[in-house]
Each structure stands twice: as structure tokens, then as C-alpha cells.
Design a protein around this motif. Structure first.
Motif, mmCIF file in Angstrom:
data_model
loop_
_atom_site.group_PDB
_atom_site.id
_atom_site.type_symbol
_atom_site.label_atom_id
_atom_site.label_comp_id
_atom_site.label_asym_id
_atom_site.label_seq_id
_atom_site.Cartn_x
_atom_site.Cartn_y
_atom_site.Cartn_z
ATOM 1 N N LYS A 1 2.996 -5.727 -9.881
ATOM 2 C CA LYS A 1 3.185 -7.444 -9.033
ATOM 3 C C LYS A 1 3.478 -7.103 -7.764
ATOM 4 O O LYS A 1 2.475 -6.390 -7.532
ATOM 5 N N ASP A 2 3.245 -8.562 -7.051
ATOM 6 C CA ASP A 2 3.032 -8.934 -5.710
ATOM 7 C C ASP A 2 3.624 -7.759 -4.426
ATOM 8 O O ASP A 2 4.964 -7.525 -4.550
ATOM 9 N N PHE A 3 2.736 -6.985 -3.750
ATOM 10 C CA PHE A 3 3.588 -5.369 -2.606
ATOM 11 C C PHE A 3 3.240 -6.103 -1.394
ATOM 12 O O PHE A 3 2.364 -5.842 -1.227
ATOM 13 N N ILE A 4 4.034 -5.897 0.045
ATOM 14 C CA ILE A 4 4.247 -5.778 0.355
ATOM 15 C C ILE A 4 5.129 -4.681 1.629
ATOM 16 O O ILE A 4 5.996 -4.859 1.229
ATOM 17 N N ARG A 5 4.242 -3.973 2.837
ATOM 18 C CA ARG A 5 5.169 -3.456 3.082
ATOM 19 C C ARG A 5 5.337 -3.839 4.765
ATOM 20 O O ARG A 5 4.188 -4.740 4.768
ATOM 21 N N VAL A 6 6.580 -3.737 5.193
ATOM 22 C CA VAL A 6 7.043 -4.222 6.748
ATOM 23 C C VAL A 6 7.347 -2.472 7.607
ATOM 24 O O VAL A 6 8.113 -2.281 7.007
ATOM 25 N N ASN A 7 6.870 -2.597 8.663
ATOM 26 C CA ASN A 7 7.000 -1.393 9.300
ATOM 27 C C ASN A 7 7.574 -2.238 10.781
ATOM 28 O O ASN A 7 7.384 -3.058 11.344
ATOM 29 N N LEU A 8 9.443 -2.002 10.256
ATOM 30 C CA LEU A 8 10.029 -2.376 11.309
ATOM 31 C C LEU A 8 10.300 -1.741 12.661
ATOM 32 O O LEU A 8 9.684 -0.633 12.445
ATOM 33 N N ASN A 9 10.205 -2.454 13.656
ATOM 34 C CA ASN A 9 10.440 -1.941 15.254
ATOM 35 C C ASN A 9 11.430 -2.835 15.514
ATOM 36 O O ASN A 9 12.481 -3.452 15.732
ATOM 37 N N GLY A 10 11.664 -2.178 17.556
ATOM 38 C CA GLY A 10 12.420 -3.008 18.184
ATOM 39 C C GLY A 10 12.348 -3.993 18.102
ATOM 40 O O GLY A 10 13.733 -5.011 18.999
#
Length: 354
Positions: free
Chosen positions: A51-60
Motif C-alpha cells: 500500500k502507498d504510505f504517507i506520513r505527515v508531521n502536524l504542528n500549530g
């Protein structure tokens, strides 16, 4: 697939629970320190399932434009551009939102809709379009543990995760294997000693004595520097010490010297570091003692009120003994001594007695 990630080094019960959640399309929340392998674990499973994977680092500053989408004006026309979340939903990707507790209220509102039973997001800004996720879409989130001073995850959102995993650092044996996979460091005894040093630094972090964590990632970098021929001192400085806040460095050095040979610099001395460590220990003892003192003082004050109330009674025989016994049992010897003195003082003044 990342050949350096070994799934067998992850506890079997965690693998089973996450695989069950994937099969049943249940969102998963991973709670653990930076560098414990949360992202690598989910990325590996995505590769395993193709599966295609994406990671997002959240911030304010991660707002709805970035996550949901926005309207743009192009070629004299208005056009909608999908954000990261909507794009992943449409394409059936596996999405990992890192530091989800840092999400803005607007993004959290959208996630509430996605994680509800109807599993959809309404794009009110674009003709009221309702987006339902592709059958292959899977949602993961991660965050650091809730310590004093960190932002807690919204309780309403937390309740929407049927699967919550505590992803802690590996035990000594597993951490040795992980570091061996990523480095060429061969000295087993020294490696175990370095990991014990990391455990000590992690304990200091969790007890809020320092503000920097020594993760497996830092240990891997430390051993890679050693592999390249650098000394223990330089390797430690480049991979661990230089990441610490200035106020923490003396204590970090003091703890590290228990496990590795780090010479003193020109600007510090062993006696200074020892005194620094003793001071922190004394402060910790003081804080605990102060809290205990406040509790005892409160109890003694309550006991004094009860005692004075009892002494106002005309009958001072058995009642006096009962009060003494109660004070001794619940407040201790010192309180009893105080009580006996007060009894004598009150009897001398003839207050409350006929």
C-alpha cells in the motif's frame, strides 16, 4: 521494503493487534517517545501489504488548507485542490499523522467526522461535497506520551480510536539487535553498556530532570560515529550531548560518565558536576518532603481542631485517653507529644475544665 527493519523485533502482541485493526479498518493510535520506531513499524506494514504510505508531521501551522484542501483561481476559473488527508482518502493510501495532539481545532473537527461511524468528510467550501474514503484507506496517528507541559490529545478524538498502542523503547536484548542491524559495531559488552546509559538518560527525562530524550536513533548515530573511527567523547558529543539544552548538559554528562569514559572539559570539573547532581537530588527530596509536610500539616490542623473540640467537654477522663490514642494512631508520635503538652497547658489555664 526497508530491509533494515525487522518486524520480529516488535513485540508479537503489538503486531497481532495492529494487523487485526488493519484487517477490520480500525484507526490506530501509537503513543511513544521519539525514536521508538512507530513510523518505521507502520511504513513496514504498508510495504508488506503493498500500500502507498504517507506520513505527515502536524504542528500549530498545519491548517485545513494543507490537510483538507483549498480553492484556487486558475485560468479565470475557480478550482478545488485536495489537501493531504482528502487525497489519501480518495487514493486509498495509508496515512500516518504524527504529533496528532498538535493538530489545530479545525483539523481536529475534520478528523472527528472521518473517525465517526459514517466515516466521511464534508467539504463545505466546495459545493458541500461529501468525501468517503477508498476501501484501502487506513488511518494511523502517533504522539508522544502525556507528560507535564505537553499538549494532551482532545478527549473526544481519543475516544474515536478503538486501538491504542503504547509503543515503548525495546528491551536491552532487542535494542542490541536493532543497533547491530544499522551499524557495524561488534563489541557486545560495550554496546550493552551504551544501552544502559541510554536507559539512565531516559529515566532522567521521564522524571523531568532533563528535557532531551536519548532514543534508539541517537544510539545508532553514536555507534555509527564509533564505526567511523571517532572517539567515544566525540561520538557522544555529536550524536547525544549537542542535542541537549544547555541547562541539561552537566547532568547528562554526569550520568553518561557512569557508563563511558568522558574526560572533563576546561570549563568544568568533577567536583562541580558532582555538586550539580547532588543539588538536583536534594531539590527532588525537598519537593517530596515539602509535599509530605503540607499533607501532614493539614492532617495535624484537622487533628488539633478535633482535639480542642474534645477538650471542651466537661468529662476529661476516658475521652482524653481516646483522643490521645486516635492522635497517636493517625498522626504519629510527634503529634502525640504536641497533644500532651497542649493538654498540660490547657489544664494549667483551667480552660474548659470545671
Amino acid at each position: 521494503m526497508n530491509k533494515k527493519f525487522k518486524l520480529e523485533l516488535v513485540p508479537l502482541e503489538i503486531i497481532k493487534v495492529v494487523e487485526h485493526s488493519i484487517e477490520n479498518n480500525k484507526p490506530v493510535l501509537l503513543i511513544g517517545e521519539t525514536g521508538t520506531g512507530k513510523t518505521s513499524f507502520i511504513r513496514h506494514l504498508a510495504e508488506k501489504h503493498k500500500k502507498d504510505f504517507i506520513r505527515v508531521n502536524l504542528n500549530g501551522s498545519s491548517g485545513t488548507d494543507e490537510m483538507i484542501g483549498k480553492i484556487i483561481f486558475e485560468d479565470d476559473k475557480t478550482k478545488w485542490i485536495d489537501g493531504i488527508l482528502i487525497n489519501a482518502m480518495r487514493r486509498g493510501m495509508w496515512l500516518l499523522l504524527d504529533e496528532i495532539n498538535a493538530a489545530t481545532p479545525e483539523v481536529l473537527f475534520a478528523l472527528h467526522s472521518l473517525l465517526d461511524d459514517d466515516r466521511q468528510i464534508l467539504i463545505s467550501e466546495w459545493r458541500g461535497e461529501i468525501v468517503k474514503p477508498h476501501a484501502d484507506f487506513r488511518f494511523f496517528a502517533s504522539m508522544n506520551p502525556n507528560y507535564s507541559g505537553t499538549k494532551e490529545l482532545n478527549k473526544a478524538l481519543l475516544s474515536r480510536f478503538p486501538t491504542i498502542i503504547n509503543f515503548d523503547f525495546p528491551n536491552l536484548e532487542r535494542e542490541v539487535e536493532i543497533i547491530k542491524i544499522h551499524t557495524d559495531f561488534k563489541d557486545q559488552k560495550k554496546l550493552e553498556n551504551y544501552i544502559k546509559m541510554a536507559h539512565e538518560l531516559r529515566f532522567a527525562y521521564r522524571s523531568r530532570n532533563i528535557n532531551s530524550i536519548c532514543s534508539t536513533r541517537e544510539l545508532i548515530a553514536f555507534c555509527q560515529f564509533l564505526d567511523s573511527g571517532l572517539s567515544e567523547e566525540d561520538s557522544f558529543n555529536f550524536s547525544i550531548l549537542n542535542k541537549c539544552e544547555e541547562d541539561d548538559k552537566n547532568l547528562v554528562l554526569s550520568l553518561a560518565r557512569m557508563f563511558i569514559n568522558l574526560p572533563n572539559t576546561k570549563t568544568e570539573s568533577k567536583s562541580f558536576l558532582a555538586e550539580n547532581l547532588k543539588l538536583k537530588e536534594r531539590l527532588d527530596i525537598y519537593k517530596k518532603s515539602h509535599e509530605a509536610y503540607q499533607e501532614i500539616s493539614k492532617e495535624i490542623d484537622e487533628g488539633k481542631k478535633e482535639f480542642k473540640s474534645a477538650l471542651k467537654r466537661k468529662n476529661t477522663g476516658d475521652m482524653e485517653l481516646i483522643v490521645k490514642d486516635l492522635i497517636k494512631a493517625f498522626l504519629g508520635k510527634k503529634a502525640l507529644e504536641y497533644t500532651s503538652i497542649k493538654i498540660k497547658e490547657i489544664k494549667k489555664s483551667n480552660f474548659g475544665f470545671g
